[in-house]
Structure formats: C-alpha cells, structure tokens
Scaffold this active site. Structure first.
Site, PDB file in Angstrom:
ATOM      1  N   ARG A  32       0.818  -1.224   0.000  1.00 16.37           N
ATOM      2  CA  ARG A  32       0.000   0.000   0.000  1.00 16.37           C
ATOM      3  C   ARG A  32       0.847   1.268   0.000  1.00 16.37           C
ATOM      4  O   ARG A  32       0.388   2.318  -0.398  1.00 16.37           O
ATOM      5  CB  ARG A  32      -0.950  -0.012   1.194  1.00 16.37           C
ATOM      6  N   ASP A 140     -15.673  10.173   8.703  1.00 17.52           N
ATOM      7  CA  ASP A 140     -14.570   9.241   8.445  1.00 17.52           C
ATOM      8  C   ASP A 140     -13.260   9.982   8.682  1.00 17.52           C
ATOM      9  O   ASP A 140     -13.213  11.215   8.629  1.00 17.52           O
ATOM     10  CB  ASP A 140     -14.624   8.714   7.005  1.00 17.52           C
TER      11      ASP A 140
END
Ligand SMILES: C[S@@+](CC[C@H](N)C(=O)[O-])C[C@H]1O[C@@H](n2cnc3c(N)ncnc32)[C@H](O)[C@@H]1O
Length: 273
Positions: A32, A140
């Site tokens: 990632r 979020d």
C-alpha cells in the site's frame, strides 16, 4: 521493509488513527505504500520514513492513514441492519418522538467510507419515514473517501445490483460523459452531512444525541482497549434506548460497556442507568 521502518510506520499509524497493525500486515503495508512513494517521489521506504519524520510530515501523515486504511464498503452491506432499522427502530422511535420532544430522527454513520452506508440509511428512511424530519451525520478519518462520499457518484456495477425501484427512486443515471455512473438524488444527498473525524480523538462536533449509530467494520482494525474506549464514547452520544449497530464480525462480548445485546451486532443503550 526493515524492522525499524515497519515499527515506525506502525507507530505513526497507531498514534494517528489507532489502527493496530500486527506483524502479519507487513507485506500489505509495503504494497500500500507503493502509491505514496510514487506520489512523494521518494525512491525507497527508508527515504519515505525520513519524510515522515521531517517538518513536512504533517500533511503526509493523512495520506499515510488513507493508504493504510481499508475503505471497502457497498450499498446495503449487512442488509439485516437496514431491515431492523425499517421494521423495529423506526416504529419504536416514531412512537417515542412526541413524548421525548426530539426535533428530528438523528443517525450517525461513524465510519462512513465513500458514502454507501449513509446513503443506504437515507434510502431506507426516505421509504419508511416520510413525515418526521431526519438527518444523518456521516464521518470518516479519510479525506479521500469523504470527498467521494460528498460527490455521491458511483459506478453502475455498485448500483445495478439494487432493485429497479430503488435505483429509479434514489439515483440519477449518468448520460454522455457520465455514462456508466449513477448519482444519489439531491433529496437524499441533502439529508447527509459529512464530517472529517478521527473517532478516537477529541470530541465529535455534535450537539444533539443520536437515536441510532452505525459503527460497522472499523472496530476490527483496533486493539481491545481502543475498541472499549470507542464503544463507550459512542454510547455517550446515544439517547437512552438508542441503538448501536456494529459489523457482524465485531462482537463486543470481550469488552466492558453498558449496552444491552439485542441480537447479533445490535446493541441498545439502557433507558436508565
Ligand atoms: C471498511 S470501512 C467501513 C465502511 C462502512 N462502515 C461499512 O461497514 O461498509 C472502515 C472505515 O473506517 C475508517 N476509519 C479507520 N480508522 C478510523 C478512525 N480512527 N476514525 C474514523 N474513521 C476511521 C476508514 O477510513 C474506513 O473508511
């Protein structure tokens, strides 16, 4: 990735999001980070670690959390919760509303990712709660997914598995350059307010309590003390008798909290304590 590099990344991710990365996640983290290395034009993880400790680190930390966190979600995920909302929570709360003098039905999608969860709530309420005003707060930690959520444009594959009436009533179909995409209708979009929020840091900016909180599929990334802290924080934002819905793989049986288990992944705050 060397041990020291992995330990630095794990520590920074934990300190800034409370996401807990075990030793088994090293390869995933490496994969990632590839995108961040390209975006920041550094040539190795070692150089990236130097960047994370430099004065420019602040802006990169947000991108690091974005790259590491899992944002997977879809419309009506774990549909049992939406059926429970429609068949049990809405009738129960509607019966209480006058006595309680609540100004509105207030829900929170506490780790909303790219918006599919709060819009699934909005689609459900538009169908079963036409008269009482309602509002959904959605939050979020990732600014990247929040900007997608605010845009509310989704590829056809993620919308077309819903039934035809839901698609017709809840989405606008894209034409021309927007072909292959759907956008959530404005009447639903205006019922959802998005907030950038780390669930474990500071106080959430909400004055009114919530009748329902969805906090699903985020606790699995936290260690036990963090899960306990989060559940107790969320409970403080619920009205007495309010509901906390968690992901089906997120049992709260091993942590201390004052909520009552009603059915799998569904908890209720006691009326008096
Ligand atoms: C797998 S998604 C879950 C989305 C949706 N609730 C669902 O069940 O489909 C988890 C989300 O939690 C967010 N997240 C992770 N740590 C967080 C934190 N400390 N505060 C707020 N959100 C966080 C991630 O950015 C991600 O979008």
């Amino acid at each position: 990735m060397r041990d020291a590099e992995y330990n630095l990344i794990r520590t920074l991710v934990y300190e800034n999001s409370r996401i807990s990365l075990g030793p088994d996640k090293r390869e995933l983290v490496s994969a990632r980070l590839g995108k961040r290395l390209r975006a920041t034009k550094v040539h190795s993880i070692a150089e990236y670690c130097e960047l994370l400790q430099s004065p420019e680190a602040d802006s990169e930390l947000g991108h690091l959390i974005d790259a590491i966190s899992t944002n997977h979600t879809f419309f009506f995920r774990e549909n049992g919760h939406f059926e429970f909302l429609r068949k049990v929570i809405v009738p129960e709360m509607s019966a209480r509303v006058r006595g309680e003098r609540w100004p509105r039905f207030h829900l929170w999608s506490a780790a909303c990712s790219s918006g599919e969860e709060p819009y699934s709530i909005a689609i459900t309420l538009a169908d079963c709660l036409p008269t009482w005003p309602w509002l959904i707060a959605a939050s979020d930690i990732s600014r990247r997914v929040l900007s997608r959520a605010e845009l509310a444009i989704y590829p056809a594959e993620s919308v077309e598995r819903l039934d035809a009436a839901t698609i017709r009533n809840s989405f606008q179909r894209g034409y021309g350059p927007q072909e292959g995409y759907y956008r959530v209708r404005p009447a639903l979009r205006e019922r959802v307010e998005f907030h950038h929020l780390n669930l474990l840091e500071g106080e959430p900016p909400f004055r009114d309590l919530f009748q329902v909180i969805f906090c699903r599929n985020v606790m699995i990334y936290f260690d036990r003390p963090t899960q306990e802290e989060l559940v107790n924080r969320l409970a403080r934002h619920l009205v007495p008798g309010g509901f906390l819905l968690v992901g089906h793989s997120e049992s709260l049986s091993h942590i201390r909290h004052g909520l009552r288990l009603l059915r799998p992944a569904t908890y209720q705050k006691p009326f008096a304590s």
